[in-house]
Motif scaffolding. Structure first.
Motif, PDB file in Angstrom:
ATOM      1  N   LEU A 208       0.725  -1.719   0.457  1.00 11.11           N
ATOM      2  CA  LEU A 208       0.210  -0.317  -0.014  1.00 11.11           C
ATOM      3  C   LEU A 208       1.055   1.107   0.152  1.00 11.11           C
ATOM      4  O   LEU A 208       1.532   1.144   0.944  1.00 11.11           O
ATOM      5  CB  LEU A 208      -0.907  -0.117   1.247  1.00 11.11           C
ATOM      6  CG  LEU A 208      -1.555   1.611   1.524  1.00 11.11           C
ATOM      7  CD1 LEU A 208      -3.042   1.051   0.262  1.00 11.11           C
ATOM      8  CD2 LEU A 208      -2.547   0.945   2.751  1.00 11.11           C
ATOM      9  N   GLU A 209       0.804   2.295  -0.641  1.00  9.66           N
ATOM     10  CA  GLU A 209       1.581   3.230  -1.442  1.00  9.66           C
ATOM     11  C   GLU A 209       0.700   4.713  -0.124  1.00  9.66           C
ATOM     12  O   GLU A 209       0.998   4.987   0.964  1.00  9.66           O
ATOM     13  CB  GLU A 209       1.177   3.459  -2.435  1.00  9.66           C
ATOM     14  CG  GLU A 209       2.453   4.900  -2.516  1.00  9.66           C
ATOM     15  CD  GLU A 209       2.694   5.935  -4.190  1.00  9.66           C
ATOM     16  OE1 GLU A 209       2.003   7.024  -3.966  1.00  9.66           O
ATOM     17  OE2 GLU A 209       2.828   4.742  -5.047  1.00  9.66           O
ATOM     18  N   ARG A 210      -0.303   4.231  -0.313  1.00 10.44           N
ATOM     19  CA  ARG A 210      -1.544   5.391   0.665  1.00 10.44           C
ATOM     20  C   ARG A 210      -3.107   4.986  -0.031  1.00 10.44           C
ATOM     21  O   ARG A 210      -3.432   4.998  -0.467  1.00 10.44           O
ATOM     22  CB  ARG A 210      -0.755   7.141   0.296  1.00 10.44           C
ATOM     23  CG  ARG A 210      -1.322   7.308  -1.106  1.00 10.44           C
ATOM     24  CD  ARG A 210      -0.682   8.632  -0.855  1.00 10.44           C
ATOM     25  NE  ARG A 210      -1.204   9.446  -2.485  1.00 10.44           N
ATOM     26  CZ  ARG A 210      -1.277   9.070  -3.976  1.00 10.44           C
ATOM     27  NH1 ARG A 210       0.075   8.779  -3.919  1.00 10.44           N
ATOM     28  NH2 ARG A 210      -1.471   9.815  -4.853  1.00 10.44           N
ATOM     29  N   LEU A 211      -3.291   5.288   1.003  1.00 11.41           N
ATOM     30  CA  LEU A 211      -5.131   5.440   1.054  1.00 11.41           C
ATOM     31  C   LEU A 211      -4.981   7.020   1.179  1.00 11.41           C
ATOM     32  O   LEU A 211      -4.611   8.185   1.878  1.00 11.41           O
ATOM     33  CB  LEU A 211      -5.033   5.249   2.756  1.00 11.41           C
ATOM     34  CG  LEU A 211      -5.056   3.527   3.243  1.00 11.41           C
ATOM     35  CD1 LEU A 211      -5.914   3.472   4.243  1.00 11.41           C
ATOM     36  CD2 LEU A 211      -5.623   2.853   2.215  1.00 11.41           C
ATOM     37  N   THR A 212      -6.480   7.187   0.869  1.00  6.91           N
ATOM     38  CA  THR A 212      -7.309   8.753  -0.463  1.00  6.91           C
ATOM     39  C   THR A 212      -8.553   9.036   0.575  1.00  6.91           C
ATOM     40  O   THR A 212      -8.714   8.042   0.828  1.00  6.91           O
ATOM     41  CB  THR A 212      -7.089   8.391  -1.689  1.00  6.91           C
ATOM     42  OG1 THR A 212      -7.829   7.686  -2.560  1.00  6.91           O
ATOM     43  CG2 THR A 212      -5.575   8.297  -1.854  1.00  6.91           C
ATOM     44  N   ALA A 220      -7.204   4.128  -2.384  1.00  8.11           N
ATOM     45  CA  ALA A 220      -5.738   3.821  -1.786  1.00  8.11           C
ATOM     46  C   ALA A 220      -5.395   3.714  -3.696  1.00  8.11           C
ATOM     47  O   ALA A 220      -5.803   3.544  -4.130  1.00  8.11           O
ATOM     48  CB  ALA A 220      -6.283   2.412  -1.987  1.00  8.11           C
ATOM     49  N   VAL A 221      -3.663   4.237  -3.447  1.00  7.41           N
ATOM     50  CA  VAL A 221      -3.014   4.296  -4.139  1.00  7.41           C
ATOM     51  C   VAL A 221      -2.111   2.624  -4.267  1.00  7.41           C
ATOM     52  O   VAL A 221      -1.094   3.208  -2.925  1.00  7.41           O
ATOM     53  CB  VAL A 221      -2.201   5.088  -4.446  1.00  7.41           C
ATOM     54  CG1 VAL A 221      -0.875   4.808  -5.254  1.00  7.41           C
ATOM     55  CG2 VAL A 221      -2.598   6.207  -4.485  1.00  7.41           C
ATOM     56  N   LEU A 222      -1.760   1.464  -4.801  1.00  9.76           N
ATOM     57  CA  LEU A 222      -0.625   0.465  -4.577  1.00  9.76           C
ATOM     58  C   LEU A 222       0.361   0.853  -5.026  1.00  9.76           C
ATOM     59  O   LEU A 222       1.012   1.568  -5.766  1.00  9.76           O
ATOM     60  CB  LEU A 222      -1.354  -0.620  -4.578  1.00  9.76           C
ATOM     61  CG  LEU A 222      -3.321  -0.896  -4.698  1.00  9.76           C
ATOM     62  CD1 LEU A 222      -3.123  -2.466  -5.011  1.00  9.76           C
ATOM     63  CD2 LEU A 222      -3.290  -0.371  -3.427  1.00  9.76           C
ATOM     64  N   SER A 223       1.198  -0.603  -4.452  1.00 15.29           N
ATOM     65  CA  SER A 223       2.898   0.203  -4.731  1.00 15.29           C
ATOM     66  C   SER A 223       3.530   0.336  -6.239  1.00 15.29           C
ATOM     67  O   SER A 223       4.117   0.770  -6.633  1.00 15.29           O
ATOM     68  CB  SER A 223       3.649  -0.592  -3.982  1.00 15.29           C
ATOM     69  OG  SER A 223       3.329  -2.316  -4.502  1.00 15.29           O
ATOM     70  N   ASP A 224       2.341  -0.362  -6.441  1.00 15.12           N
ATOM     71  CA  ASP A 224       2.113  -0.899  -8.354  1.00 15.12           C
ATOM     72  C   ASP A 224       2.017   0.609  -8.784  1.00 15.12           C
ATOM     73  O   ASP A 224       1.774   0.246 -10.422  1.00 15.12           O
ATOM     74  CB  ASP A 224       2.369  -2.268  -8.887  1.00 15.12           C
ATOM     75  CG  ASP A 224       0.133  -2.292  -8.578  1.00 15.12           C
ATOM     76  OD1 ASP A 224      -0.156  -1.476  -8.152  1.00 15.12           O
ATOM     77  OD2 ASP A 224       0.008  -3.092  -9.358  1.00 15.12           O
ATOM     78  N   GLY A 225       0.887   1.316  -8.901  1.00 15.17           N
ATOM     79  CA  GLY A 225       0.461   2.701  -9.100  1.00 15.17           C
ATOM     80  C   GLY A 225      -0.575   2.345  -9.476  1.00 15.17           C
ATOM     81  O   GLY A 225      -1.669   3.606  -9.278  1.00 15.17           O
ATOM     82  N   THR A 226      -1.607   1.142  -8.774  1.00 18.05           N
ATOM     83  CA  THR A 226      -2.798   0.694  -9.070  1.00 18.05           C
ATOM     84  C   THR A 226      -3.905   1.745  -8.666  1.00 18.05           C
ATOM     85  O   THR A 226      -3.760   1.947  -6.965  1.00 18.05           O
ATOM     86  CB  THR A 226      -3.110  -0.485  -8.661  1.00 18.05           C
ATOM     87  OG1 THR A 226      -2.539  -1.546  -9.533  1.00 18.05           O
ATOM     88  CG2 THR A 226      -5.126  -0.965  -9.187  1.00 18.05           C
ATOM     89  N   LYS A 227      -4.863   2.192  -8.578  1.00 15.83           N
ATOM     90  CA  LYS A 227      -5.678   3.123  -8.010  1.00 15.83           C
ATOM     91  C   LYS A 227      -7.691   2.684  -7.363  1.00 15.83           C
ATOM     92  O   LYS A 227      -7.614   1.881  -8.652  1.00 15.83           O
ATOM     93  CB  LYS A 227      -5.498   4.451  -8.474  1.00 15.83           C
ATOM     94  CG  LYS A 227      -4.629   4.972  -8.708  1.00 15.83           C
ATOM     95  CD  LYS A 227      -4.557   6.869  -9.288  1.00 15.83           C
ATOM     96  CE  LYS A 227      -3.422   7.772  -9.388  1.00 15.83           C
ATOM     97  NZ  LYS A 227      -3.750   8.932  -9.821  1.00 15.83           N
ATOM     98  N   LEU A 228      -7.482   2.574  -5.926  1.00 16.75           N
ATOM     99  CA  LEU A 228      -8.772   1.291  -6.055  1.00 16.75           C
ATOM    100  C   LEU A 228      -9.709   2.787  -5.599  1.00 16.75           C
ATOM    101  O   LEU A 228      -9.817   3.799  -4.711  1.00 16.75           O
ATOM    102  CB  LEU A 228      -8.299   0.912  -4.958  1.00 16.75           C
ATOM    103  CG  LEU A 228      -7.817  -0.847  -6.039  1.00 16.75           C
ATOM    104  CD1 LEU A 228      -7.087  -1.548  -4.269  1.00 16.75           C
ATOM    105  CD2 LEU A 228      -7.564  -1.475  -6.220  1.00 16.75           C
TER     106      LEU A 228
END
Length: 402
Positions: A208-212, A220-228
């Motif tokens: 997990l890179e960060r929650l938004t 959320a933004v994941l470490s591979d750049g995926t946005k959820l």
């Protein structure tokens, strides 16, 4: 009259005070808990209770009346500010309570996400206490989107509840595979397939890179750049021993509150039991996070507080319920170098047997109670199991016990 104070009203604390009374201790007992509910079971919180299949009172280890009937002073919703070992007093606000012996059964606390990556946003939950689960339960509504952070047993159990309730579930695990810290690749593969079959989107090797969100989580933004896009998140990234009081009191800390084999801390008047402790085990030291350990260690401590001199010999076993699968684990797989697979009698029934060389260390059994019980008895007796027999699903395991 002798006074024993127990700080921590969980499984270990409740077991300790009950054992004291059952063993004939006739002095004063005070059990202090930070939560407002009487001592309760934690394992059902992330399973039956969250699913709505168990009401709160069924969680209680004993009726609240038990404590009054056994002359145990139960102080709930009470935070202990400090321990004064020199004066043998517990400090609660302006109050000082003297003790002759003290036991710490303070358990563990969940690891939280840093504030900098959204850990304090509303809608970000952990699974540890009754209050935690009561806060998150309304979130589990069909069609909502949840991110489970962490592929350990807590994360997997939360994912199973969410999937059963019809939510859209994404689970991220930073390690290369689920359960990497505690299980073999075979067990990881079993549960990956189980959750995938129930619609859980599992992403391993991704962090997990960060929650938004603005105040409340929305993505959320994941470490591979995926946005959820998300409605809420559940954090299951492990627990840490609750040692704050012990450390402030000057007690020795070593991956938990240090105890000797009998449960005594570095202060001879203070004992400890349960998740918060580390203790001698097979030439080293270990900390066990399990209900059986909390009960057994607490009962040994109670006996030793009454003057016995009994060493605690841990017999590790654990369990997890996910969907219609019951995982039962016997032993500890520390140091294993090979795994034998045994197919069970029914579809989805299997067990994985961990060895160091030819010595049996542990067994993971999925919907296979017979394999679990045989493995558990062998491990506790210090025996091993012939690998060819284990690997042959038609072979009877019972002769291994002779």
């Amino acid at each position: 009259m002798s006074h024993i104070i127990v700080i921590g009203a969980g499984q270990a604390g409740a077991s300790l005070v009950a054992k004291l009374r059952n063993s004939g201790f006739d002095g004063k007992i005070t059990l202090i808990g930070a939560e407002t509910a009487p001592p309760y079971q934690r394992p059902p919180l992330s399973k039956a209770y969250l699913l709505g299949e168990m009401d709160e009172e069924r969680l209680y280890l004993r009726p609240e009346s038990f404590y009054a009937e056994n002359d145990i002073t139960l102080r709930l919703g009470t935070l202990v500010d400090a321990i004064d070992p020199e004066r043998r007093e517990v400090v609660i606000g302006d109050e000082r309570i003297a003790y002759d012996q003290l036991a710490l059964t303070t358990g563990s606390v969940p690891r939280l996400l840093p504030d900098a990556i959204g850990g304090r946003l509303q809608g970000v939950h952990v699974v540890r206490t009754l209050a935690d689960v009561n806060r998150m339960a309304p979130e589990f509504t069909q069609g909502r989107r949840v991110l489970i952070i962490g592929g350990g047993y807590i994360g997997l159990e939360a994912a199973a509840v969410a999937a059963k309730k019809g939510l859209h579930v994404t689970l991220v695990e930073m390690a290369d595979r689920l359960l990497q810290r505690v299980a073999a690749p075979e067990t990881s593969s079993y549960f990956r397939a189980l959750h995938t079959a129930h619609g859980v989107d599992i992403r391993e090797g991704i962090g997990l890179e960060r929650l938004t969100g603005d105040g409340r989580i929305s993505g959320a933004v994941l470490s591979d750049g995926t946005k959820l896009d998300l409605d809420f998140a559940v954090v299951g990234v492990g627990i840490a021993p609750n040692t704050d009081l012990a450390q402030a009191a000057g007690l020795r800390i070593d991956n938990g509150i240090w105890t000797d084999a009998q449960g005594r801390t570095s202060d001879p008047a203070i004992w400890a039991a349960g998740d918060c402790t580390s203790f001698p085990y097979r030439g080293g030291r270990i900390r066990l996070e399990s209900v059986p350990n909390a009960i057994d260690q607490a009962e040994v401590v109670a006996c030793n507080m009454m003057g016995e001199a009994v060493d605690y010999v841990a017999k590790p076993w654990f369990w997890s319920d996910q969907y219609d699968v019951k995982l039962q684990i016997a032993g500890l797989n520390l140091g294993y170098d090979n795994v034998v697979t045994r197919r069970g009698e029914h579809d989805g029934s299997t067990s994985f047997w961990y060895y160091r060389g030819d010595q049996l260390l542990a067994v993971d059994a999925m919907n296979d109670p017979r394999a679990y019980m045989v493995g558990k008895r062998l491990i506790e007796a210090g025996k091993t199991a012939d690998k060819a027999t284990v690997a042959d699903p038609s072979a009877d395991l019972k002769p291994l016990l002779r």
